[in-house]
Design a protein around this motif. Structure first.
Motif, mmCIF file in Angstrom:
data_model
loop_
_atom_site.group_PDB
_atom_site.id
_atom_site.type_symbol
_atom_site.label_atom_id
_atom_site.label_comp_id
_atom_site.label_asym_id
_atom_site.label_seq_id
_atom_site.Cartn_x
_atom_site.Cartn_y
_atom_site.Cartn_z
ATOM 1 N N GLU A 99 16.895 13.504 3.004
ATOM 2 C CA GLU A 99 18.056 14.390 2.747
ATOM 3 C C GLU A 99 18.725 13.551 1.580
ATOM 4 O O GLU A 99 19.644 14.343 1.140
ATOM 5 N N GLN A 100 18.571 12.562 1.061
ATOM 6 C CA GLN A 100 19.210 12.061 -0.092
ATOM 7 C C GLN A 100 18.982 12.798 -1.284
ATOM 8 O O GLN A 100 18.068 13.430 -1.378
ATOM 9 N N THR A 101 20.239 13.055 -1.994
ATOM 10 C CA THR A 101 19.992 13.688 -3.255
ATOM 11 C C THR A 101 19.179 13.040 -4.346
ATOM 12 O O THR A 101 18.641 13.879 -4.977
ATOM 13 N N ILE A 102 19.136 11.862 -4.143
ATOM 14 C CA ILE A 102 18.259 11.129 -5.184
ATOM 15 C C ILE A 102 16.712 11.575 -4.817
ATOM 16 O O ILE A 102 15.790 11.637 -5.373
ATOM 17 N N ALA A 103 16.464 11.674 -3.562
ATOM 18 C CA ALA A 103 15.222 11.868 -2.953
ATOM 19 C C ALA A 103 14.821 13.655 -3.701
ATOM 20 O O ALA A 103 13.629 13.862 -4.302
ATOM 21 N N GLN A 104 15.920 14.337 -3.548
ATOM 22 C CA GLN A 104 15.638 15.765 -3.897
ATOM 23 C C GLN A 104 15.446 15.842 -5.389
ATOM 24 O O GLN A 104 14.778 16.678 -5.945
ATOM 25 N N LYS A 105 16.120 14.937 -6.099
ATOM 26 C CA LYS A 105 16.424 14.839 -7.492
ATOM 27 C C LYS A 105 14.756 14.201 -8.088
ATOM 28 O O LYS A 105 14.389 14.881 -9.058
ATOM 29 N N ARG A 106 14.374 13.443 -7.362
ATOM 30 C CA ARG A 106 13.086 12.567 -7.812
ATOM 31 C C ARG A 106 11.776 13.106 -7.301
ATOM 32 O O ARG A 106 10.868 12.777 -7.512
ATOM 33 N N GLY A 107 11.810 14.088 -6.259
ATOM 34 C CA GLY A 107 10.685 14.598 -5.535
ATOM 35 C C GLY A 107 10.518 13.830 -4.154
ATOM 36 O O GLY A 107 10.487 14.434 -3.203
ATOM 37 N N ARG A 108 10.705 12.472 -4.305
ATOM 38 C CA ARG A 108 10.251 11.936 -2.929
ATOM 39 C C ARG A 108 10.669 10.336 -3.268
ATOM 40 O O ARG A 108 10.522 10.048 -4.226
ATOM 41 N N LEU A 109 11.097 9.693 -2.101
ATOM 42 C CA LEU A 109 11.492 8.478 -2.202
ATOM 43 C C LEU A 109 10.226 7.609 -1.657
ATOM 44 O O LEU A 109 9.521 7.969 -1.033
ATOM 45 N N HIS A 110 10.321 6.351 -2.413
ATOM 46 C CA HIS A 110 9.230 5.295 -2.050
ATOM 47 C C HIS A 110 9.808 4.445 -0.997
ATOM 48 O O HIS A 110 10.484 3.624 -1.276
ATOM 49 N N ILE A 111 9.059 4.869 0.200
ATOM 50 C CA ILE A 111 9.786 4.024 1.500
ATOM 51 C C ILE A 111 8.479 3.129 1.833
ATOM 52 O O ILE A 111 7.378 3.645 2.140
ATOM 53 N N ILE A 112 9.020 1.707 2.085
ATOM 54 C CA ILE A 112 7.918 0.840 2.642
ATOM 55 C C ILE A 112 8.477 0.351 4.121
ATOM 56 O O ILE A 112 9.906 0.179 4.017
ATOM 57 N N VAL A 113 7.594 0.612 4.981
ATOM 58 C CA VAL A 113 8.044 0.378 6.324
ATOM 59 C C VAL A 113 7.615 -0.982 6.512
ATOM 60 O O VAL A 113 6.524 -1.297 6.648
ATOM 61 N N VAL A 114 8.423 -2.076 7.165
ATOM 62 C CA VAL A 114 7.939 -3.458 7.409
ATOM 63 C C VAL A 114 7.975 -3.527 9.176
ATOM 64 O O VAL A 114 9.132 -3.379 9.552
ATOM 65 N N ASP A 115 7.137 -3.606 9.899
ATOM 66 C CA ASP A 115 7.124 -3.870 11.313
ATOM 67 C C ASP A 115 6.992 -5.203 11.667
ATOM 68 O O ASP A 115 5.915 -5.890 11.217
ATOM 69 N N ASP A 116 8.026 -5.841 12.218
ATOM 70 C CA ASP A 116 8.127 -7.198 12.153
ATOM 71 C C ASP A 116 7.892 -7.664 13.684
ATOM 72 O O ASP A 116 8.662 -7.883 14.411
ATOM 73 N N GLY A 117 6.634 -7.425 14.068
ATOM 74 C CA GLY A 117 5.946 -7.642 15.162
ATOM 75 C C GLY A 117 6.471 -6.948 16.587
ATOM 76 O O GLY A 117 6.738 -7.497 17.472
ATOM 77 N N SER A 118 6.646 -5.599 16.149
ATOM 78 C CA SER A 118 6.974 -4.756 17.429
ATOM 79 C C SER A 118 6.153 -4.773 18.470
ATOM 80 O O SER A 118 4.878 -4.739 18.403
ATOM 81 N N THR A 119 6.619 -4.331 19.542
ATOM 82 C CA THR A 119 5.708 -4.220 20.859
ATOM 83 C C THR A 119 5.938 -2.714 21.493
ATOM 84 O O THR A 119 5.418 -2.587 22.504
ATOM 85 N N ASP A 120 6.501 -1.917 20.636
ATOM 86 C CA ASP A 120 6.910 -0.735 21.186
ATOM 87 C C ASP A 120 6.390 0.285 20.501
ATOM 88 O O ASP A 120 6.422 1.525 20.547
ATOM 89 N N GLY A 121 4.985 0.122 19.503
ATOM 90 C CA GLY A 121 4.494 1.121 18.969
ATOM 91 C C GLY A 121 5.079 1.520 17.519
ATOM 92 O O GLY A 121 4.854 2.453 17.151
ATOM 93 N N MET A 122 5.822 0.644 17.036
ATOM 94 C CA MET A 122 6.673 1.163 15.783
ATOM 95 C C MET A 122 5.544 1.464 14.692
ATOM 96 O O MET A 122 5.736 2.214 13.921
ATOM 97 N N THR A 123 4.646 0.368 14.644
ATOM 98 C CA THR A 123 3.690 0.666 13.592
ATOM 99 C C THR A 123 2.979 1.966 13.707
ATOM 100 O O THR A 123 2.742 2.707 12.542
ATOM 101 N N GLU A 124 2.731 2.585 14.897
ATOM 102 C CA GLU A 124 2.051 3.653 14.983
ATOM 103 C C GLU A 124 2.801 4.575 14.577
ATOM 104 O O GLU A 124 2.350 5.783 13.807
ATOM 105 N N ILE A 125 4.018 4.757 14.948
ATOM 106 C CA ILE A 125 4.979 6.001 14.319
ATOM 107 C C ILE A 125 5.097 5.912 12.930
ATOM 108 O O ILE A 125 4.964 6.810 11.862
ATOM 109 N N ALA A 126 5.127 4.526 12.302
ATOM 110 C CA ALA A 126 5.222 4.376 10.706
ATOM 111 C C ALA A 126 3.786 5.068 10.115
ATOM 112 O O ALA A 126 3.754 5.577 8.952
ATOM 113 N N ARG A 127 2.657 4.918 10.824
ATOM 114 C CA ARG A 127 1.489 5.328 10.378
ATOM 115 C C ARG A 127 1.379 6.730 10.245
ATOM 116 O O ARG A 127 1.031 7.518 9.305
ATOM 117 N N GLU A 128 1.867 7.239 11.335
ATOM 118 C CA GLU A 128 2.167 8.648 11.472
ATOM 119 C C GLU A 128 2.793 9.454 10.456
ATOM 120 O O GLU A 128 2.640 10.364 9.664
#
Lengths: 421, 436
Positions: A78-107
């Motif tokens: 929703e960021q205006t910068i995202a709309q201005k540039r088309g897309r934000l470059h987001i990197i997700v780092v899962d720090d040893g989660s056990t609740d399936g955070m990586t799966e959500i990130a991959r999705e």
């Protein structure tokens, strides 16, 4: 009545002596600072510029954030910068989660909302997670945010503008409370964030001594953060890296209009636990790790750095510990009259808080400030009593027991190694 | 195995292109293969194959006949290819030589499919064919509208085993599966649609497509004119809507339709018929049916064909009505009975199609043989017959005829085939007839 008469009969010098703690230690800080900010804000030149050529990455580092990750990523879109540039470059780092955070990130990555997903199978703490994310960054600017922080639509665009000045190494975003009406405790914190964070950091920014870029919402020039070796393993890793960047000669700025919101503890117990952790970290970072700034023999010695560290040590440490001394002094010399002095001090604090809160609210960073106004007396009492006691305990724990080295914020196995080395 | 140099029949071109004239199959010997050297009409080939003793002989195509079944595809036929073809077809010929092709006239087409499946020693494989309206073809069998129906019939008889390949949807008008899916506005039928996020402003409860909130680079609520600054705090995006650029209507979901690429007909997806296409494998029962040269049909009508006193249902009704009239007039008994083989489907699953087919045929024979000269019969469904018994009271039919048939079935086929009987006499028979 006799006590009031006695107060009335005192001359100015006697009053200053009687209220020395308030006059010399408490009131000048925010009250004078707030007035200065208010008066000088018009003359401060625009610090933001155009940064269309600067590339940016947002690092979302989290542990067991499966439930909030999607909302966070969708919010960033929703960021205006995202709309201005088309897309934000987001990197997700899962720090040893056990609740399936990586799966959500991959999705999210499959959906094209996340550029890269990194995962460490064992929890290494926030610092290690951010450092892992930094290795994948190639952009000019790196924003580091907590997964559960949400932002105003223009927050990142505003933050980015500060990097137009090539001397700026990091920019702190302005954090507010997302759940101010959840309880009395959250109302207190909403006022505290407005005064201590919005106004306090504005003052520090004005004086050039801003010494913390919050890990929940901060932007770094990649060259700056890489030049200081990224994050060290600390409980207050955000303050640590900010001071390192400062010492490396970069400027730190506060983006008051770039607003991020975070949920604060709703119960007193949770608030105490959080503040013990924060305050213990402060001692470690400022008093223990960066005491070398006071050494004039060091090549990096600069008076501004001394002031920045002194500011924190004085107001977080000395002032806190001086208060019980003041109380003992009061009761020792004045007996029951001390209660009148304390009451008068509280009233003075209350008035000062109203003033500073009003100035903080005028910045526009606080949504609907009037609804918090009735709670300022409660805030004043909380600050003078509970928060000061908590900070005192934290200082004692840290100075004597080095408790931050056993804080679960950093995994014990990692902290053990850090301490050993 | 073919002998000599001339096992092939050539179609679709002039013989002069073949340098060696004796490549033509001699007229007194049936060809063992067919070479299409040019374009050949499918009906022409079908008519020819119909005359051959073995319709499953291999076929080589040098004429780009995509619609025909082909065992070998090549370009530019010349005499030198004959040896290559012989080698290529040798395994097929070996399998065809194992037993001769046998089939009744009614079963010939189906038996040909089974024989092709057996002799090619592979599954009857379905493949996508973009240039064919059904979108799927069986290269081993060629393209024909009736092929899938026959394969399904054989699979229904457990002679072929299905393996699902694909589900196609067909045009409601021309049954072509070459369809384009498109979304249309439910309001105006326009196709110029855009997906847009729905924005919900928490504070005043306004909910509309995002474009209605956009004001320059800001989001401003059209109802209360407040700026929406913070996702998750000021507003949320609870989903998407489809907005028609033509009429501006916003809908939760556009209507999805199929546009037929062959006839331009439009079929709503909810009305579109689907067809499941399968690969097929020959089963043990299929092979047995192929060897025996007959299909288990489980239908009484074909088994009654040609028998004396067996009639079509229409003729049967006329006869029964006339017999009733006579019985009323002369006060003579007339009984009408419906005999049904009740548990055919259950037993088929238990015994297999061929064993059950045998039992079925024997049961039908037993029924027919139990009839007297004056009785007459007509099939009224796949597994039941109506029988008229002039000059016979109902109890006689029940005790003599029905019980006798049951006893024959029990003795001969040793299969628990149930014979259900519905017997009526005199005017009551009229009810059975009318019901029918």
């Amino acid at each position: 009545m006799r006590s009031l008469d006695m107060l009335r009969s005192m001359d100015l010098l006697s009053l200053i002596v009687l209220f020395w703690h308030a006059c010399f230690l408490e009131l000048p800080r925010y009250t004078i600072g707030a007035i200065a900010v208010l008066l000088t804000s018009r003359w401060i030149p625009e610090r933001r510029g155009k940064c269309d050529d600067l590339s940016l990455t947002i690092l979302l580092v989290g542990h067991n954030e499966a439930k909030t990750l999607r909302k966070a990523v969708e919010g960033l879109a929703e960021q205006t910068i995202a709309q201005k540039r088309g897309r934000l470059h987001i990197i997700v780092v899962d720090d040893g989660s056990t609740d399936g955070m990586t799966e959500i990130a991959r999705e999210l990555q499959r959906e094209g909302k996340v550029a890269q997903v990194l995962c460490s199978h064992q929890r290494g703490g926030k610092s290690a997670g951010v450092n892992l994310g930094l290795t994948a960054c190639s952009s000019d600017i790196v924003f580091n945010t907590d997964v559960d922080t949400t932002f105003d639509r223009d927050a990142f665009e505003i933050m980015l503008g500060y990097f137009a000045d090539p001397r700026v190494g990091a920019v702190a975003g302005n954090l507010g409370v997302r759940n101010p009406l959840a309880s009395l405790t959250t109302r207190h914190q909403a006022i505290e964030y407005a005064i201590g964070l919005t106004l306090g950091r504005s003052i520090a920014d004005m004086l050039g001594i801003l010494s913390i870029v919050s890990g929940a919402f901060g932007g770094y020039r990649r060259a700056a953060i890489e030049s200081v070796g990224g994050h060290d393993v600390e409980v207050g890793e955000d303050a640590d890296v900010t001071l390192k960047i400062r010492r490396a000669g970069w400027k730190i700025r506060f983006a008051q209009d770039a607003i991020g919101l975070t949920d604060v503890p709703e119960t007193v117990a949770a608030l105490i636990a959080q503040r013990l952790r924060w305050d213990r970290g402060i001692i470690t970072i400022w008093a223990r790790k960066f005491r070398s700034v006071f050494n004039p023999q060091q090549s990096a010695f600069r008076p501004l750095e001394v002031w920045a560290v002194l500011d924190v040590i004085f107001y977080q440490g000395v002032l806190t510990l001086a208060f019980p001394v003041y109380l003992v002094w009061l009761f020792y010399y004045f007996g029951d009259f001390a209660w009148t002095v304390i009451a008068a001090t509280l009233i003075a604090y209350f008035l000062a808080d109203i003033l500073t809160f009003a100035i903080a609210a005028m910045s526009g960073a606080l949504a609907r400030p009037l609804r918090l106004l009735p709670y300022i007396p409660f805030y004043t009492i909380m600050q003078v009593t509970l928060m000061r006691i908590v900070r005192s305990i934290a200082i004692i724990q840290e100075v004597i027991f080095r408790s931050s080295y056993r804080d679960p914020f950093v995994p014990a196995r990692v902290m053990r190694q850090v301490e050993r080395l | 195995m073919p002998t000599g140099d001339n096992p092939f029949l050539m179609l679709g071109g002039s013989l002069s292109i073949v340098p060696d004239g004796d490549l033509l199959a001699s007229s007194d010997q049936p060809p063992l293969g067919i070479i299409l050297i040019g374009s050949v009409d499918s009906s022409e080939l079908a008519a020819l194959v119909e005359q051959l003793p073995d319709p499953a002989i291999p076929l080589a195509d040098f004429g780009n006949n995509r619609e025909l079944r082909r065992d070998f595809v090549g370009e530019g036929f010349d005499g030198s290819r004959i040896e290559q073809l012989k080698q290529h077809f040798a395994p097929i010929w070996r399998r065809l030589d194992e037993f001769p092709f046998r089939a009744g006239r009614d079963d010939r087409a189906e038996m040909t499919l089974l024989r092709l499946a057996y002799s090619r020693e592979t599954m009857i494989e379905a493949k996508l064919a973009a240039d064919a309206p059904p979108l799927v073809e069986y290269p081993m069998l060629g393209r024909s509208a009736a092929i899938r129906q026959r394969l399904e019939m054989l699979a229904g008889l457990d002679l072929l085993r299905r393996r699902h390949f694909i589900r196609t949807y067909v045009c409601g008008k021309c049954t072509s599966a070459r369809l384009n899916v498109h979304e249309v506005c439910p309001a105006c039928g326009g196709q110029d649609l855009a997906d847009e996020a729905l924005v919900h402003h928490y504070r005043c409860g306004w909910k509309e497509p995002e474009s209605h909130f956009v004001d320059g680079r800001e989001l401003v609520c059209p109802k209360c004119r407040r700026e929406l600054r913070h996702f998750g705090v000021d507003y949320e995006k609870p989903g998407n809507v489809s907005v028609c650029r033509g009429c501006g209507a916003a809908n939760a979901e556009p209507v999805v339709q199929f546009l037929c690429l062959d006839c331009a007909g439009v079929t709503p997806t909810v009305d579109a018929r689907s067809i499941d296409w399968h690969h097929y494998e020959l089963t043990e029962d299929g092979l047995r049916a192929l060897r025996e040269g007959r299909l288990p049909r489980f239908e009484i009508a074909p088994l009654l064909k040609g028998r004396t006193r067996a009639f079509s249902l229409q003729e049967f009704r006329l006869l029964a009505t006339e017999s009733l009239r006579i019985s009323r007039r002369y006060k003579r008994p007339f009984t009408l009975a419906r005999l049904s083989l009740a548990n055919v489907d259950d037993l088929r699953g238990e015994l297999g199609p061929l064993r059950m087919d045998l039992a079925f045929r024997i049961a039908v024979d037993a029924i027919v043989e139990a009839l007297r000269e004056a009785d007459f019969v007509g099939a009224d469904s796949a597994t039941s017959v109506m029988i008229g018994f002039p000059e016979t009271p109902a109890d006689h039919v029940a005790t003599n005829v029905v019980e006798r048939v049951r006893s024959v079935i029990r003795k001969i086929i040793a299969v628990p085939l149930e014979l259900a009987a519905d017997i009526t006499e005199g005017d009551a028979a009229l009810d059975l007839l009318v019901e029918e």
